[in-house]
Motif scaffolding. Sequence first.
Motif, PDB file in Angstrom:
ATOM      1  N   TYR A 220       0.839  -1.212   0.000  1.00  0.00           N
ATOM      2  CA  TYR A 220       0.000   0.000   0.000  1.00  0.00           C
ATOM      3  C   TYR A 220       0.870   1.257   0.000  1.00  0.00           C
ATOM      4  CZ  TYR A 220      -4.525  -2.327   0.634  1.00  0.00           C
ATOM      5  OH  TYR A 220      -5.647  -3.058   0.450  1.00  0.00           O
TER       6      TYR A 220
ATOM      7  N   LYS B 217      -4.818   3.217   4.011  1.00  0.00           N
ATOM      8  CA  LYS B 217      -4.961   1.749   4.100  1.00  0.00           C
ATOM      9  C   LYS B 217      -3.713   1.163   4.728  1.00  0.00           C
ATOM     10  CE  LYS B 217      -8.368   0.378   0.702  1.00  0.00           C
ATOM     11  NZ  LYS B 217      -8.678  -0.305  -0.531  1.00  0.00           N
TER      12      LYS B 217
ATOM     13  N   SER C  91      -3.719   1.735   8.482  1.00  0.00           N
ATOM     14  CA  SER C  91      -4.624   0.883   9.267  1.00  0.00           C
ATOM     15  C   SER C  91      -4.050  -0.527   9.376  1.00  0.00           C
ATOM     16  CB  SER C  91      -6.036   0.904   8.681  1.00  0.00           C
ATOM     17  OG  SER C  91      -6.133  -0.056   7.672  1.00  0.00           O
ATOM     18  N   ASN C  92      -3.402  -1.024   8.294  1.00  0.00           N
ATOM     19  CA  ASN C  92      -2.730  -2.332   8.363  1.00  0.00           C
ATOM     20  C   ASN C  92      -1.591  -2.312   9.365  1.00  0.00           C
ATOM     21  OD1 ASN C  92      -4.427  -3.349   6.513  1.00  0.00           O
ATOM     22  ND2 ASN C  92      -2.873  -3.866   4.965  1.00  0.00           N
TER      23      ASN C  92
END
Length: 767
Positions: free
Chosen positions: A46, A67, A70-71
């Motif tokens: 990402y 993204k 958040s990962n």
Amino acid sequence: MQRKYLYFVVSLFIIVFTTTGQERSKVDSILGIINSSSLEEQTNLYIELSEYFVSNHPDSSVIFGLKALSNALQANDKFLIGLSNFQIGKAYYYNDSLHLSETYLLKSKTFIEDQNDTSLLFNLYNYLTYVYFDLYKYDEALKYQNLSIEIETGLINKEETAIRLLEFGMVYEYTGNIEKALTYYNQSLKLYREIEDNEGIADLLNNLGNIYHTLNNYQKALEYYIESSNIQKEIQNLQGIAIADNNIGIVYHDWGQYDKALKYYKKALETERELENENGISESLLNIAVIFHDMNQLDTALAYYNKSLSIAERINNINMLGLLYGNLADLYFTINELSKALIAQEKSLDFHKESGNEIGIADSYLMLGQIYYKNKLYQKSINYYKQSISILEPRKILLSVADCYKGLAETYAALNKYDLAYEYYNRFHKINDSIFSESMAKKLNILEIENRENEIQLLNEARVREQLQNEYVNKKVKIQKVIVIVLIVALIVIISLLILLIVQLKSKRKTFSTLKTQHQEITNNRQELLVAKEQAEESNRLKSAFLVNLSHEIRTPMNGIIGFSQILKEKGISQEEITSSAEQIYENSLKLLNLLNNIIDISSIQTGQLKLIEEKIFLSGLINDIYTQYKLNPEFQKPEIELLLNCNCKDDVQITADSQRLYQVIENIIDNAFKYTEKGKIEISCDIVNKFAQISVSDTGIGIPEDKQSFIFDKFIQLDYSSTRKYEGTGIGLSLSKALIELMNGTIEIYSKLGIGSTFTVKFPIK
Ligand code: ADP
């Protein structure tokens, strides 16, 4: 009037949006891999995607960055969290969300600083420099730039170094350190030329053009821009050509060559249209509008502003909107449409706030100050000027600060607060002076760098001239001040002298009036003294006359008594002679006794020893008695004198008095009447007038002169003291009568006319 905004393009931050088919397939393949990877791998992918899109599609870049974050948070991997934050910060920077970019970059800072990864840290510091630079926070920008310089020393990549140097130059340029900016630009240009990077050379030439433009060295600015434009043409960079044309237009515009400026702006507009770059189209339209605005062709200007505005609104370019509404407000202000100006300026302020353009905000405040001043809302005007100053002053944007000071001075003058107005005018002039010297100093610096001796000479001369002029103005101001002070002092002295004169005059007048009063008093006193002296002399004269009279009055009867006693002693006198002598002795003794009684009475009244016996007396009875007594007394029976009685009182009218003393008084008055009347009549009368019982005795005698009437009741007064006087007497009778009547609560008055007669009236109140 406000300075109008021109869209000023800095080459470093041009982003060209292009997406090719090749790129799309790369993304698809990465997305394919993501689904089958571990959390950490997914995060890395990402981040890679976000980095891939960062300049061309910053929106997508932000989404991939978020993204990744958040990962990373799920995986609880500190390194990846830091990396994701950095990536999001970068993406937001390209997305023009400067505040968000700042937040994420700072979040990542601690992680990255811990990683000992110089190139990563170098990148972070550079982005922070860009962000703060765009946020006009030049101090912060310089701080991160310096940090990156430290790291940069370890890098040897010429291209990187050239970019770095260009960036430093820009930061210095925007912080006003032109000398350093030029040094860095020239170093960068040298490197770009070495690596034959035309794009870089063109950018640098453009920025150098900007610098000379700022210094108002239009000739030199044009040289750089034109060279930049030629290179852009060579490498067929349409955007670069548009920028160069635009900047050339700006130079001609500032130079006052509006036709040429318009030609270049229109060229730039054509190129932007070819590129379908709406931002660029909007910017060029704005610049064209400003030209017409400056040429005072306001209708045309308005039309161009509106064209630019509609595009800027469509693409929501808040920066442009802020500038456009500001210029529109200025236009409306010029044609005195204040309500329209106010609306436009408030919109401009909102857009500036939204884009975080502090300078724009300050300019809006300044303009609002001017609008409210014209609307006569002075307090609002003052507030806006002050808000503007609070932003402009720390950033040393002196020209606008000067405008604010001037505005404040005008506003305070309108409010009649001349102290404050004077203070702000002073500040305004000071700032203007310092702007002049600063710009001179800058020019000198630049020229020194370029070793252009003769220009230095000219500028130095100009500076000396300016200094001399300043000194002359200062001297003039000083002389004026001295004149004003001298005038004020003279005025004060004259006023003081006048006051002194008035005070002296007043005190003199006062003294004069006191002296006058004193003089009057002295005159009066002297008069009184003279009168007193005359009275004393008169009284002395009277006293001597009285004594002479008295001794005469005593001696006459005494002589009579002695003479006739002598006769009685003689032998052989007849019986007739004896009787006559005895009668004479008797009469003289009575006279003497009467005189002595009078003297005793008057002295006992004086010593308060005379006691009266109060009784009720019938008035008509009393008068009748007295009348009868005189009528029957042969002594008073004179053929030439008729004695009359005229009693107008009822018989029962009573008065309270000592009857014996009252008899004495009335008899004395009647005696006088007989004494001083040769012929005619003497009338005794009684009346009731205004609750007063009156007894009057009037005669047709010699009368008393008017000027003597006031003092015949005084003691020992006789009107004739001459030794040859006709009438005998002592002058006791009337004064005694008055004293007795007053003791009986009555009054005695006289009415007399010389040669006609006198009336003596005794009055008693009837209870
Ligand atoms: P005297 O003993 O001199 O009469 P009085 O006191 O009785 O003293 O009077 C004072 C003076 O007033 C008199 O000397 C006289 O000049 C004047 N006088 C008094 N009565 C009369 C009067 N009926 N007619 C004119 N003069 C009068």
